[in-house]
Design a protein around this motif. Structure first.
Motif, PDB file in Angstrom:
ATOM      1  N   VAL A  49       0.848  -1.197   0.000  1.00  0.00           N
ATOM      2  CA  VAL A  49       0.000   0.000   0.000  1.00  0.00           C
ATOM      3  C   VAL A  49       0.882   1.246   0.000  1.00  0.00           C
ATOM      4  O   VAL A  49       0.648   2.185  -0.767  1.00  0.00           O
ATOM      5  CB  VAL A  49      -0.967   0.012   1.212  1.00  0.00           C
ATOM      6  CG1 VAL A  49      -1.655   1.364   1.355  1.00  0.00           C
ATOM      7  CG2 VAL A  49      -1.994  -1.093   1.084  1.00  0.00           C
ATOM      8  N   LYS A  50       1.915   1.243   0.829  1.00  0.00           N
ATOM      9  CA  LYS A  50       2.836   2.388   0.872  1.00  0.00           C
ATOM     10  C   LYS A  50       3.491   2.602  -0.494  1.00  0.00           C
ATOM     11  O   LYS A  50       3.573   3.735  -0.982  1.00  0.00           O
ATOM     12  CB  LYS A  50       3.902   2.160   1.946  1.00  0.00           C
ATOM     13  CG  LYS A  50       4.871   3.309   2.067  1.00  0.00           C
ATOM     14  CD  LYS A  50       5.902   3.058   3.156  1.00  0.00           C
ATOM     15  CE  LYS A  50       6.756   4.285   3.302  1.00  0.00           C
ATOM     16  NZ  LYS A  50       8.143   4.040   3.326  1.00  0.00           N
ATOM     17  N   THR A  51       3.947   1.531  -1.123  1.00  0.00           N
ATOM     18  CA  THR A  51       4.576   1.619  -2.440  1.00  0.00           C
ATOM     19  C   THR A  51       3.617   2.199  -3.478  1.00  0.00           C
ATOM     20  O   THR A  51       3.984   3.081  -4.265  1.00  0.00           O
ATOM     21  CB  THR A  51       5.068   0.234  -2.891  1.00  0.00           C
ATOM     22  OG1 THR A  51       6.047  -0.235  -1.961  1.00  0.00           O
ATOM     23  CG2 THR A  51       5.657   0.262  -4.284  1.00  0.00           C
ATOM     24  N   VAL A  52       2.394   1.713  -3.469  1.00  0.00           N
ATOM     25  CA  VAL A  52       1.389   2.193  -4.418  1.00  0.00           C
ATOM     26  C   VAL A  52       1.093   3.675  -4.184  1.00  0.00           C
ATOM     27  O   VAL A  52       1.039   4.467  -5.133  1.00  0.00           O
ATOM     28  CB  VAL A  52       0.096   1.354  -4.325  1.00  0.00           C
ATOM     29  CG1 VAL A  52      -1.040   1.989  -5.107  1.00  0.00           C
ATOM     30  CG2 VAL A  52       0.358  -0.068  -4.813  1.00  0.00           C
ATOM     31  N   ALA A  58       3.522  10.430  -7.315  1.00  0.00           N
ATOM     32  CA  ALA A  58       4.294  10.878  -8.477  1.00  0.00           C
ATOM     33  C   ALA A  58       3.435  11.003  -9.736  1.00  0.00           C
ATOM     34  O   ALA A  58       3.695  11.861 -10.577  1.00  0.00           O
ATOM     35  CB  ALA A  58       5.450   9.909  -8.735  1.00  0.00           C
ATOM     36  N   THR A  59       2.401  10.162  -9.854  1.00  0.00           N
ATOM     37  CA  THR A  59       1.583  10.172 -11.075  1.00  0.00           C
ATOM     38  C   THR A  59       0.360  11.062 -10.962  1.00  0.00           C
ATOM     39  O   THR A  59      -0.299  11.338 -11.959  1.00  0.00           O
ATOM     40  CB  THR A  59       1.101   8.753 -11.423  1.00  0.00           C
ATOM     41  OG1 THR A  59       0.230   8.268 -10.385  1.00  0.00           O
ATOM     42  CG2 THR A  59       2.275   7.807 -11.638  1.00  0.00           C
ATOM     43  N   GLY A  60       0.035  11.489  -9.734  1.00  0.00           N
ATOM     44  CA  GLY A  60      -1.133  12.335  -9.538  1.00  0.00           C
ATOM     45  C   GLY A  60      -2.418  11.577  -9.263  1.00  0.00           C
ATOM     46  O   GLY A  60      -3.461  12.189  -9.030  1.00  0.00           O
ATOM     47  N   GLY A  65      -1.710  10.584  -4.307  1.00  0.00           N
ATOM     48  CA  GLY A  65      -1.337   9.584  -3.320  1.00  0.00           C
ATOM     49  C   GLY A  65      -1.803   9.876  -1.915  1.00  0.00           C
ATOM     50  O   GLY A  65      -1.309   9.301  -0.955  1.00  0.00           O
ATOM     51  N   ALA A  66      -2.789  10.740  -1.781  1.00  0.00           N
ATOM     52  CA  ALA A  66      -3.280  11.111  -0.449  1.00  0.00           C
ATOM     53  C   ALA A  66      -4.128  10.012   0.205  1.00  0.00           C
ATOM     54  O   ALA A  66      -4.286  10.002   1.422  1.00  0.00           O
ATOM     55  CB  ALA A  66      -4.096  12.394  -0.535  1.00  0.00           C
ATOM     56  N   TYR A  67      -4.650   9.086  -0.598  1.00  0.00           N
ATOM     57  CA  TYR A  67      -5.465   8.003  -0.029  1.00  0.00           C
ATOM     58  C   TYR A  67      -5.276   6.739  -0.851  1.00  0.00           C
ATOM     59  O   TYR A  67      -4.758   6.758  -1.959  1.00  0.00           O
ATOM     60  CB  TYR A  67      -6.944   8.388   0.018  1.00  0.00           C
ATOM     61  CG  TYR A  67      -7.606   8.435  -1.346  1.00  0.00           C
ATOM     62  CD1 TYR A  67      -8.251   7.305  -1.848  1.00  0.00           C
ATOM     63  CD2 TYR A  67      -7.571   9.578  -2.128  1.00  0.00           C
ATOM     64  CE1 TYR A  67      -8.838   7.333  -3.103  1.00  0.00           C
ATOM     65  CE2 TYR A  67      -8.155   9.615  -3.373  1.00  0.00           C
ATOM     66  CZ  TYR A  67      -8.798   8.487  -3.856  1.00  0.00           C
ATOM     67  OH  TYR A  67      -9.372   8.502  -5.103  1.00  0.00           O
TER      68      TYR A  67
END
Length: 106
Positions: A49-52, A58-60, A65-67
């Motif tokens: 989950v952290k990696t994703v 980075a991709t928006g 990546g806020a949730y």
């Protein structure tokens, strides 16, 4: 497909061809309970989950990546189909199974 049989259910995990069952960090699973009902889930480790979320930052995606969300998702601490199966067994034994997984035979 990688099948696991327990006293409560049979689970069919869907690893990629190059994934090793002891190190899987994200996987879809179908669970057939002994009562004939069928359930599904996406099981993912906390580390994955952290990696994703970092990739999404980075991709928006997902508000930078806020949730994190995924349908019928279960976040587990440890990788591997064996560890994930232990979580599923615990969910069945405690009765929490129906609140966590998605029923797919209705």
């Amino acid at each position: 497909m990688y099948r696991v049989r327990t006293e409560h259910f049979e689970a069919a995990f869907l690893p990629s061809a190059d994934e090793h069952v002891d190190s899987v960090e994200s996987i879809d699973v179908f669970v057939d309970l002994n009562d004939g009902t069928r359930w599904s889930a996406t099981v993912i480790t906390l580390a994955q989950v952290k990696t994703v979320m970092e990739r999404w930052a980075a991709t928006g995606e997902a508000l930078d990546g806020a949730y994190f969300s995924c349908s019928d998702g279960i976040i587990v601490r440890d990788a591997g189909i064996g560890n994930m199966t232990q979580v599923l067994v615990g969910l069945v034994e405690t009765g929490d199974f129906t609140h966590v997984l998605q029923r797919v035979d209705e």
